[in-house]
Design a protein around this motif. Structure first.
Motif, PDB file in Angstrom:
ATOM      1  N   ASP A   1       0.822  -1.211   0.000  1.00  0.00           N
ATOM      2  CA  ASP A   1       0.000   0.000   0.000  1.00  0.00           C
ATOM      3  C   ASP A   1       0.854   1.258   0.000  1.00  0.00           C
ATOM      4  O   ASP A   1       0.556   2.221  -0.716  1.00  0.00           O
ATOM      5  N   LEU A   2       1.921   1.271   0.803  1.00  0.00           N
ATOM      6  CA  LEU A   2       2.799   2.440   0.854  1.00  0.00           C
ATOM      7  C   LEU A   2       3.514   2.669  -0.472  1.00  0.00           C
ATOM      8  O   LEU A   2       3.641   3.807  -0.931  1.00  0.00           O
ATOM      9  N   SER A   3       3.974   1.600  -1.093  1.00  0.00           N
ATOM     10  CA  SER A   3       4.675   1.768  -2.373  1.00  0.00           C
ATOM     11  C   SER A   3       3.709   2.226  -3.461  1.00  0.00           C
ATOM     12  O   SER A   3       4.060   3.053  -4.302  1.00  0.00           O
ATOM     13  N   LEU A   4       2.483   1.716  -3.447  1.00  0.00           N
ATOM     14  CA  LEU A   4       1.492   2.169  -4.413  1.00  0.00           C
ATOM     15  C   LEU A   4       1.145   3.632  -4.187  1.00  0.00           C
ATOM     16  O   LEU A   4       0.997   4.396  -5.138  1.00  0.00           O
ATOM     17  N   GLN A   5       1.052   4.037  -2.913  1.00  0.00           N
ATOM     18  CA  GLN A   5       0.750   5.440  -2.605  1.00  0.00           C
ATOM     19  C   GLN A   5       1.871   6.362  -3.091  1.00  0.00           C
ATOM     20  O   GLN A   5       1.618   7.423  -3.652  1.00  0.00           O
ATOM     21  N   ARG A   6       3.136   5.956  -2.879  1.00  0.00           N
ATOM     22  CA  ARG A   6       4.273   6.748  -3.375  1.00  0.00           C
ATOM     23  C   ARG A   6       4.228   6.874  -4.889  1.00  0.00           C
ATOM     24  O   ARG A   6       4.491   7.925  -5.442  1.00  0.00           O
ATOM     25  N   TRP A   7       3.888   5.786  -5.546  1.00  0.00           N
ATOM     26  CA  TRP A   7       3.816   5.797  -7.000  1.00  0.00           C
ATOM     27  C   TRP A   7       2.716   6.738  -7.480  1.00  0.00           C
ATOM     28  O   TRP A   7       2.919   7.519  -8.405  1.00  0.00           O
ATOM     29  N   LEU A   8       1.551   6.682  -6.840  1.00  0.00           N
ATOM     30  CA  LEU A   8       0.453   7.550  -7.229  1.00  0.00           C
ATOM     31  C   LEU A   8       0.766   9.017  -6.958  1.00  0.00           C
ATOM     32  O   LEU A   8       0.398   9.894  -7.733  1.00  0.00           O
ATOM     33  N   GLU A   9       1.458   9.300  -5.860  1.00  0.00           N
ATOM     34  CA  GLU A   9       1.815  10.685  -5.527  1.00  0.00           C
ATOM     35  C   GLU A   9       2.855  11.250  -6.490  1.00  0.00           C
ATOM     36  O   GLU A   9       2.965  12.462  -6.640  1.00  0.00           O
ATOM     37  N   SER A  10       3.602  10.392  -7.147  1.00  0.00           N
ATOM     38  CA  SER A  10       4.608  10.885  -8.092  1.00  0.00           C
ATOM     39  C   SER A  10       3.950  11.559  -9.295  1.00  0.00           C
ATOM     40  O   SER A  10       4.582  12.365  -9.972  1.00  0.00           O
ATOM     41  N   TYR A  11       2.690  11.256  -9.555  1.00  0.00           N
ATOM     42  CA  TYR A  11       1.988  11.876 -10.673  1.00  0.00           C
ATOM     43  C   TYR A  11       1.458  13.261 -10.335  1.00  0.00           C
ATOM     44  O   TYR A  11       0.960  13.959 -11.207  1.00  0.00           O
ATOM     45  N   LYS A  12       1.536  13.677  -9.081  1.00  0.00           N
ATOM     46  CA  LYS A  12       1.035  14.996  -8.677  1.00  0.00           C
ATOM     47  C   LYS A  12       1.988  16.117  -9.059  1.00  0.00           C
ATOM     48  O   LYS A  12       1.587  17.272  -9.125  1.00  0.00           O
ATOM     49  N   HIS A  13       3.246  15.806  -9.298  1.00  0.00           N
ATOM     50  CA  HIS A  13       4.246  16.819  -9.624  1.00  0.00           C
ATOM     51  C   HIS A  13       4.270  17.038 -11.132  1.00  0.00           C
ATOM     52  O   HIS A  13       4.437  16.087 -11.901  1.00  0.00           O
ATOM     53  N   PRO A  14       4.117  18.275 -11.583  1.00  0.00           N
ATOM     54  CA  PRO A  14       4.144  18.515 -13.026  1.00  0.00           C
ATOM     55  C   PRO A  14       5.553  18.328 -13.585  1.00  0.00           C
ATOM     56  O   PRO A  14       6.548  18.576 -12.901  1.00  0.00           O
TER      57      PRO A  14
END
Length: 86
Positions: A59-72
């Protein structure tokens, strides 16, 4: 005309005369690397203990991966920015 036919025939037969070059002696480091790659490709050096991630780790690794898309993605990188955020 006869010369053209003979030269074309010679060019067609040229690959038959080529022979593979035997590899020379390799260094001990090269031999060790090749041995490890052979073990890896055959699966002989695999651990008998199956390594799995816990549900919380996934879950933590998936969350980190998803948050990486927030940065333009910037249109270009400055040469001396050094990875600093603005």
């Amino acid at each position: 005309m006869k010369q053209n036919i003979l030269s074309c025939l010679g060019l067609l037969l040229l690959p038959l005369a080529a022979q593979a070059i035997e590899p020379g002696p390799s260094s001990p480091q090269q031999q060790e690397t090749e041995a490890w790659l052979l073990l890896q490709s055959r699966g002989q050096a695999a651990s008998p203990i199956r390594q799995t991630a816990a549900a919380s780790e996934r879950d933590l690794s998936l969350q980190r991966w998803l948050e990486s898309y927030k940065h333009p993605i910037p249109p270009f990188y400055k040469e001396y920015s050094g990875g600093q955020r603005k």
